[in-house]
Design a protein around this motif. Sequence first.
Motif, PDB file in Angstrom:
ATOM      1  N   ASP A   9      46.980  43.211 129.249  1.00  0.00           N
ATOM      2  CA  ASP A   9      46.289  42.575 128.127  1.00  0.00           C
ATOM      3  C   ASP A   9      45.124  41.715 128.616  1.00  0.00           C
ATOM      4  O   ASP A   9      44.044  41.685 127.995  1.00  0.00           O
ATOM      5  CB  ASP A   9      47.261  41.714 127.312  1.00  0.00           C
ATOM      6  CG  ASP A   9      48.219  42.554 126.483  1.00  0.00           C
ATOM      7  OD1 ASP A   9      47.915  43.751 126.282  1.00  0.00           O
ATOM      8  OD2 ASP A   9      49.270  42.028 126.065  1.00  0.00           O
ATOM      9  N   ARG A  10      45.333  41.010 129.731  1.00  0.00           N
ATOM     10  CA  ARG A  10      44.249  40.187 130.263  1.00  0.00           C
ATOM     11  C   ARG A  10      43.072  41.050 130.721  1.00  0.00           C
ATOM     12  O   ARG A  10      41.898  40.692 130.536  1.00  0.00           O
ATOM     13  CB  ARG A  10      44.762  39.342 131.437  1.00  0.00           C
ATOM     14  CG  ARG A  10      45.600  38.151 131.007  1.00  0.00           C
ATOM     15  CD  ARG A  10      45.716  37.138 132.125  1.00  0.00           C
ATOM     16  NE  ARG A  10      46.431  37.688 133.276  1.00  0.00           N
ATOM     17  CZ  ARG A  10      47.742  37.578 133.452  1.00  0.00           C
ATOM     18  NH1 ARG A  10      48.483  36.959 132.534  1.00  0.00           N
ATOM     19  NH2 ARG A  10      48.307  38.080 134.529  1.00  0.00           N
ATOM     20  N   VAL A  11      43.397  42.203 131.300  1.00  0.00           N
ATOM     21  CA  VAL A  11      42.331  43.106 131.737  1.00  0.00           C
ATOM     22  C   VAL A  11      41.535  43.608 130.541  1.00  0.00           C
ATOM     23  O   VAL A  11      40.292  43.635 130.542  1.00  0.00           O
ATOM     24  CB  VAL A  11      42.915  44.269 132.549  1.00  0.00           C
ATOM     25  CG1 VAL A  11      41.844  45.322 132.834  1.00  0.00           C
ATOM     26  CG2 VAL A  11      43.514  43.760 133.856  1.00  0.00           C
ATOM     27  N   LEU A  12      42.239  44.021 129.476  1.00  0.00           N
ATOM     28  CA  LEU A  12      41.565  44.605 128.313  1.00  0.00           C
ATOM     29  C   LEU A  12      40.847  43.547 127.477  1.00  0.00           C
ATOM     30  O   LEU A  12      39.906  43.869 126.745  1.00  0.00           O
ATOM     31  CB  LEU A  12      42.588  45.339 127.444  1.00  0.00           C
ATOM     32  CG  LEU A  12      43.247  46.578 128.083  1.00  0.00           C
ATOM     33  CD1 LEU A  12      44.339  47.128 127.181  1.00  0.00           C
ATOM     34  CD2 LEU A  12      42.201  47.646 128.363  1.00  0.00           C
ATOM     35  N   SER A  13      41.291  42.287 127.545  1.00  0.00           N
ATOM     36  CA  SER A  13      40.667  41.252 126.720  1.00  0.00           C
ATOM     37  C   SER A  13      39.326  40.782 127.292  1.00  0.00           C
ATOM     38  O   SER A  13      38.549  40.138 126.582  1.00  0.00           O
ATOM     39  CB  SER A  13      41.609  40.059 126.573  1.00  0.00           C
ATOM     40  OG  SER A  13      41.860  39.462 127.833  1.00  0.00           O
ATOM     41  N   ASP A  14      39.029  41.068 128.530  1.00  0.00           N
ATOM     42  CA  ASP A  14      37.778  40.638 129.160  1.00  0.00           C
ATOM     43  C   ASP A  14      36.810  41.819 129.205  1.00  0.00           C
ATOM     44  O   ASP A  14      37.075  42.819 129.877  1.00  0.00           O
ATOM     45  CB  ASP A  14      38.059  40.134 130.577  1.00  0.00           C
ATOM     46  CG  ASP A  14      36.840  39.464 131.193  1.00  0.00           C
ATOM     47  OD1 ASP A  14      35.726  39.640 130.657  1.00  0.00           O
ATOM     48  OD2 ASP A  14      37.004  38.774 132.213  1.00  0.00           O
ATOM     49  N   PRO A  15      35.689  41.751 128.470  1.00  0.00           N
ATOM     50  CA  PRO A  15      34.745  42.882 128.468  1.00  0.00           C
ATOM     51  C   PRO A  15      34.240  43.239 129.857  1.00  0.00           C
ATOM     52  O   PRO A  15      33.898  44.390 130.113  1.00  0.00           O
ATOM     53  CB  PRO A  15      33.598  42.380 127.572  1.00  0.00           C
ATOM     54  CG  PRO A  15      34.194  41.299 126.740  1.00  0.00           C
ATOM     55  CD  PRO A  15      35.238  40.659 127.592  1.00  0.00           C
ATOM     56  N   ARG A  16      34.218  42.284 130.776  1.00  0.00           N
ATOM     57  CA  ARG A  16      33.703  42.564 132.108  1.00  0.00           C
ATOM     58  C   ARG A  16      34.658  43.418 132.936  1.00  0.00           C
ATOM     59  O   ARG A  16      34.261  44.076 133.879  1.00  0.00           O
ATOM     60  CB  ARG A  16      33.425  41.243 132.839  1.00  0.00           C
ATOM     61  CG  ARG A  16      32.334  40.396 132.195  1.00  0.00           C
ATOM     62  CD  ARG A  16      32.282  39.015 132.824  1.00  0.00           C
ATOM     63  NE  ARG A  16      33.539  38.291 132.600  1.00  0.00           N
ATOM     64  CZ  ARG A  16      33.784  37.063 133.083  1.00  0.00           C
ATOM     65  NH1 ARG A  16      32.845  36.433 133.795  1.00  0.00           N
ATOM     66  NH2 ARG A  16      34.934  36.469 132.834  1.00  0.00           N
ATOM     67  N   THR A  17      35.961  43.384 132.591  1.00  0.00           N
ATOM     68  CA  THR A  17      36.945  44.146 133.377  1.00  0.00           C
ATOM     69  C   THR A  17      37.614  45.250 132.580  1.00  0.00           C
ATOM     70  O   THR A  17      38.580  45.845 133.049  1.00  0.00           O
ATOM     71  CB  THR A  17      38.030  43.189 133.919  1.00  0.00           C
ATOM     72  OG1 THR A  17      38.689  42.570 132.799  1.00  0.00           O
ATOM     73  CG2 THR A  17      37.405  42.110 134.795  1.00  0.00           C
ATOM     74  N   ARG A  18      37.087  45.491 131.359  1.00  0.00           N
ATOM     75  CA  ARG A  18      37.759  46.473 130.499  1.00  0.00           C
ATOM     76  C   ARG A  18      37.584  47.890 131.015  1.00  0.00           C
ATOM     77  O   ARG A  18      38.473  48.734 130.855  1.00  0.00           O
ATOM     78  CB  ARG A  18      37.225  46.328 129.079  1.00  0.00           C
ATOM     79  CG  ARG A  18      37.975  47.137 128.042  1.00  0.00           C
ATOM     80  CD  ARG A  18      37.449  46.817 126.660  1.00  0.00           C
ATOM     81  NE  ARG A  18      37.631  45.395 126.345  1.00  0.00           N
ATOM     82  CZ  ARG A  18      37.062  44.788 125.309  1.00  0.00           C
ATOM     83  NH1 ARG A  18      36.240  45.458 124.519  1.00  0.00           N
ATOM     84  NH2 ARG A  18      37.281  43.513 125.085  1.00  0.00           N
ATOM     85  N   VAL A  19      36.455  48.173 131.617  1.00  0.00           N
ATOM     86  CA  VAL A  19      36.183  49.517 132.131  1.00  0.00           C
ATOM     87  C   VAL A  19      35.619  49.385 133.544  1.00  0.00           C
ATOM     88  O   VAL A  19      35.242  48.301 133.993  1.00  0.00           O
ATOM     89  CB  VAL A  19      35.162  50.267 131.229  1.00  0.00           C
ATOM     90  CG1 VAL A  19      35.741  50.550 129.863  1.00  0.00           C
ATOM     91  CG2 VAL A  19      33.856  49.471 131.108  1.00  0.00           C
ATOM     92  N   GLY A  20      35.609  50.518 134.228  1.00  0.00           N
ATOM     93  CA  GLY A  20      35.034  50.543 135.564  1.00  0.00           C
ATOM     94  C   GLY A  20      36.081  50.464 136.653  1.00  0.00           C
ATOM     95  O   GLY A  20      37.294  50.356 136.394  1.00  0.00           O
ATOM     96  N   PRO A  21      35.657  50.482 137.901  1.00  0.00           N
ATOM     97  CA  PRO A  21      36.590  50.460 139.045  1.00  0.00           C
ATOM     98  C   PRO A  21      37.478  49.226 139.075  1.00  0.00           C
ATOM     99  O   PRO A  21      38.651  49.302 139.434  1.00  0.00           O
ATOM    100  CB  PRO A  21      35.642  50.498 140.258  1.00  0.00           C
ATOM    101  CG  PRO A  21      34.375  51.086 139.752  1.00  0.00           C
ATOM    102  CD  PRO A  21      34.246  50.631 138.336  1.00  0.00           C
TER     103      PRO A  21
END
Length: 656
Positions: free
Chosen positions: A322-334
């Motif tokens: 959830d923390r990963v998906l809630s931050d636009p900077r870490t939602r996608v990419g490596p």
Amino acid sequence: MTAELVRGQNHPLPQTRLEIRISAGNPIVAGATLGDERGTVHGAEWVAHPASPQLAGIEVPKQAAADHRLAVDLDAMPEHIHRVTVLLALPTGVGGPTRFGAMAAPSVAVTGLDGTEIAGYTITDLDSESAVAALELYRRQGAWKVRAIGQGYAGGLAAMLHDQGLEQGTDLAARINEAVARGVARSVAQPPPRPEGDGRVRTAAAGGGTDPAPAQPQQPQGAPQQPQTPPQQPQGTPAAGGPIDYQHPGRRTAAPPTPPPTAPPAAPGQPAQPVAGDASGWSMDERLYNQVWGMFEDLARTTAAYRSAVDFAESRMEQELDRVLSDPRTRVGPAADSARAEARAKQTDLVEQARIALDRDLAQLIAEAEVVESALPYAYARWDSPVWQAYQVPMEVPMALRLGDLHLPERADLRIPMLVRLPLERGLWIDAGRSGSFDGPADSGELRRLAADAAVAIAARMLAVYPAGEFAVRVIDPAGSAAGSFAPLVGSGVLAEPPAAGAQGVSAVLAALTQRVDLVQMAIRSGATDALPPDMDTAEQLLIVHDFPHGFDDRAVTQLRYLADEGPSVGVHLMMVADREDARAYGPVLDPLWRSLLRLTPVADDHLADPWVGHAWTYEPPTVPPGSRVLDQVVGEVGRAAQALRAARARQSYGS
């Protein structure tokens, strides 16, 4: 999700049919008061207690115990009732602690009917109090909530009742204590606590809790407080001018118990080798009983710890994702892919660690189960045990009886014997219908036959463990539909009389047993057991009722409820073989009867809950192996012993 309450905190109740589970470690009294909008209790009829356990919408236990379950139906509460207060009190005049500060803090949990916990509350900071208002269920804007109270009373039960507005609180407290004192005489205690360091599995309980602090070793139930105690008279034999004793025979001894066997020293880093009978107890019978209960508790707790660890791993992984998906900077990419992989790797590692610990504990329990199973006496053994081949009618009643096996899905091949103390405190209900998670045969006729077979197998085991002449079985089979199942009992001559058929037969058997209960109760109360009719059979009685409610009228139903409530205290026990759906026409009249009986099933079913963490255990009945003649051999031996005893009594009577 469970809410762990603190004093004064409230929590909404998502459902209205509930159980309130109480755990105290020592026998306590549980009750409930019903109050108006201000919480005032307007009379003794507003209090549910052991002497009057049922009120509209609530039922409480009839005696003191370390663990309680209260049944609550808030929809059935009268409109003028706005508060239900759960009361706990220490029994007076029966031994044990006299203040809550001298024992572990009691805990109260509100659960759904499926065992799912809604809210829990541990009552701490108690000292000189001997009674406590634990929690209350209350109406608020058309909905029900639960609030933790934890208000203690050094003045005991009477002071607590007075505080709630009950003017006759002192008189009612005296009635409650008197009823509890009568019930304690026939209560069945849980196995004695095991000291720390006994070599057993010790695990955290579900939800991250821990085991309670170890209690000091106690003498087992029935052990003498002082040495050199004279032997007790045989069970069921009236003493000169004394009452008939329908309780379990005391196991008294003039010397301290022999120490349990110890395992040989284990190699460094290896678990100790299991030994049968390594639990506490004053006899091998008692040590094995306590060891089996210890295995049951260990399996419950180690499985709870595993399930709790798996739930924690899943919850932590979801939070990290959830923390990963809630931050636009870490939602996608490596970076996102790496974070997801790391979260799943942590979850997998935690589950693997939990599984390793579970497998280690299960391996130890499996090794112990193999050793213990081969050492069990026939009262505790399966029907396929070789010990039955050398069966002889016993000279005394054992401590307990095996009613089947229990297991959990984590290791279905690890089966723990289900032992119940004798004499039975609760009647049995063999379910002949489909309900709950039941996954039996689709054919209702086959299911009814299996239920009757299971009843016969249990009745045969009960007959086998009592001395000749101290246990009798009666059968009600109104339509004669279970003649095939009852054939071994009929052919061996162990039945007191042929199975009763038709409405007339039902009426005759129930009238005779009701009269027996009345006479023995009056004789015991008046201390005149020598005045009982000389031809009365004072042996314990088991009544098997098949195919209920066929052949039963309203009077017969009332008598059946009376036998279920009053019979066990004077040696009359009930076994129902019935489908609950068949008796729906009686409505709530039979609800107290069904709740008072221990429900068993003729095929494997997940419905029995343990007293520690509330797992749904799979129960398997004590079925006889296909093609085996062991049941016929055992009941045949019992029948021959009974016939020899009757012949000896006839000769004695003729000679006199």
